[in-house]
Design a protein around this motif. Sequence first.
Motif, short mmCIF file in Angstrom:
data_model
loop_
_atom_site.label_atom_id
_atom_site.label_comp_id
_atom_site.label_asym_id
_atom_site.label_seq_id
_atom_site.Cartn_x
_atom_site.Cartn_y
_atom_site.Cartn_z
N ALA A 72 11.11 -0.07 0.23
CA ALA A 72 10.69 -0.20 -1.30
C ALA A 72 10.18 -1.91 -1.15
O ALA A 72 9.31 -1.51 -2.75
N GLY A 73 9.56 -2.65 -1.43
CA GLY A 73 9.19 -3.56 -1.20
C GLY A 73 6.96 -2.75 -0.82
O GLY A 73 6.49 -4.12 -1.75
N TYR A 74 7.48 -2.87 0.01
CA TYR A 74 6.29 -2.18 0.92
C TYR A 74 5.78 -1.23 -0.52
O TYR A 74 4.16 -1.25 -0.66
N ILE A 75 6.28 -0.37 -1.16
CA ILE A 75 5.65 0.95 -1.75
C ILE A 75 5.39 0.09 -3.35
O ILE A 75 4.44 0.31 -3.58
N VAL A 76 6.23 -0.16 -3.80
CA VAL A 76 5.77 -1.75 -5.29
C VAL A 76 4.43 -2.16 -5.09
O VAL A 76 4.89 -2.43 -6.26
N ARG A 77 4.18 -2.63 -3.78
CA ARG A 77 2.72 -3.14 -3.71
C ARG A 77 1.46 -2.74 -3.34
O ARG A 77 0.38 -3.16 -3.82
N GLU A 78 1.81 -1.05 -2.95
CA GLU A 78 0.94 -0.65 -2.50
C GLU A 78 0.64 0.73 -2.75
O GLU A 78 0.82 0.71 -3.72
N TRP A 79 -0.67 1.20 -2.10
CA TRP A 79 -1.07 2.38 -3.56
C TRP A 79 -0.27 3.57 -2.17
O TRP A 79 -0.62 3.72 -1.18
#
Length: 481
Positions: free
Chosen positions: A198-205
């Motif tokens: 979830a942390g990756y998704i919120v900051r990436e495309w």
Amino acid sequence: MYKRNAQGWSKHFDFILADEISLQIAFILAGLIRLHSLSYTSPLYRSLAFVLALVDALVLVLHNSMHNVMSRGYYVELAETVKHCFLVFAFSTVFLFAAQAGVAYSRILLFLTFLLHIVIGYGIRILWKNFVRTRGRETEKKNSMLVVTAPDTAEEILTRLAEDSVSDYTITGVVLTEPTNLEQVAGVPVVSNLEGAAGYIVREWVDAVYVDAPLSDERVVKLMDDCALMAVPTHYHVRNMSRGGVKRFSEKIGGTTVLTTSINYATPLQTLMKRAFDIAAGLAGSLIALIVMAIVGPIIKRESPGPILFKQERIGQNGKHFKMYKIRSMYMDAEERKKDLMEQNRVKDGMMFKLDFDPRIIGNKILPDGTKKTGIGDLIRRFSLDEWPQFFNVLQGNMSVVGTRPPTVDEWDKYEYHHRARLATKPGITGMWQVSGRSAITDFEEVVRLDTEYISNWSIGLDLRILFKTIGVLFSRKGAM
């Protein structure tokens, strides 16, 4: 906002448009060959062009001519193209005849249009499929998709997704549900573990997330909830649902969203069309049934006192019991004598009951010299006159004109799981196995296979083809009992 992929016939709107264009090209070329002029210059032939376009569109949608078009090979595509063009030609001809306008048009032009439609339509389909596949491989896809799956299934899932050349997504990363030292799988980088996804998704495309992991894992459920909170679409792969030969779709029942699995389904429009045809045919068939009963009824009464109509309990759609009507062609004690004749049954395992010579039929008897004598009952069955009262059942809604034959109660009691597939649709007066040999087929498993094939591939066009074949079988009396 998520843009849902096209469903049903609209999924291949580009192929539908291409076929309409190929038909008009064929019509123009046919006009140049036959009339030595452009067909559109004549108001008469402009009207014909409109009729052809309308019929082509109806056949494309109702017959679902472009179903699985991207996966069809060259020979299958040719067969489907010929089938589609023939239906367009046949329905256009019937329309012109019904409108009493056929004499105004050149029949040669119409026939040339049919032939050219096959050639041009087939060529355009093949060229367009190659273009779509090439574009899918060469065009940079603008949507980024993250895949969440287990390490042991990751390579299989990623390979399968990558092979979908017409997908709108590029797989930019994979999240593994279990700890591993892998840095990439099938050329796709491992970008996070499940806890940090979830942390990756919120900051990436990330345009969408594909999840192939059990919902019994609370971490998977939490990730999907987090994606919903972030308004990131998730595609959940329903595991253990990969069995072929069935259709799956989501719908709402009681305010809840469910995944429905069925051998096939009909749209509301298709259901309405089938029922409307059944009512029209039921009215005409019932009238003929009354006439037939008036002719053969007195003879039946004379040869075997009792009612003219025979009512028997049958099993209908999904196990519903109903009374099926037939003109009586057997003696009144036929059901009681059936158990004494089971050893002569030609159908294996007693799943149906067929005899080479049935002494229960009115007028049938074996003479002292061994000669087999027949009577009115055999005549009724040979010409399928006993079937006409089933149009009463069609009007009542218990049966359809085309479907599967309803089993008797004792036959139904012997059904195994896969046999019940025959009951997934409304029973019919005629059907796939009746026009494929009727009484010549003695293997019940072959009957089940044909009936299941009918249900899996059902369309309005298939019903019409079976009806045309039924007419041929009736006139030839091939396979009648």
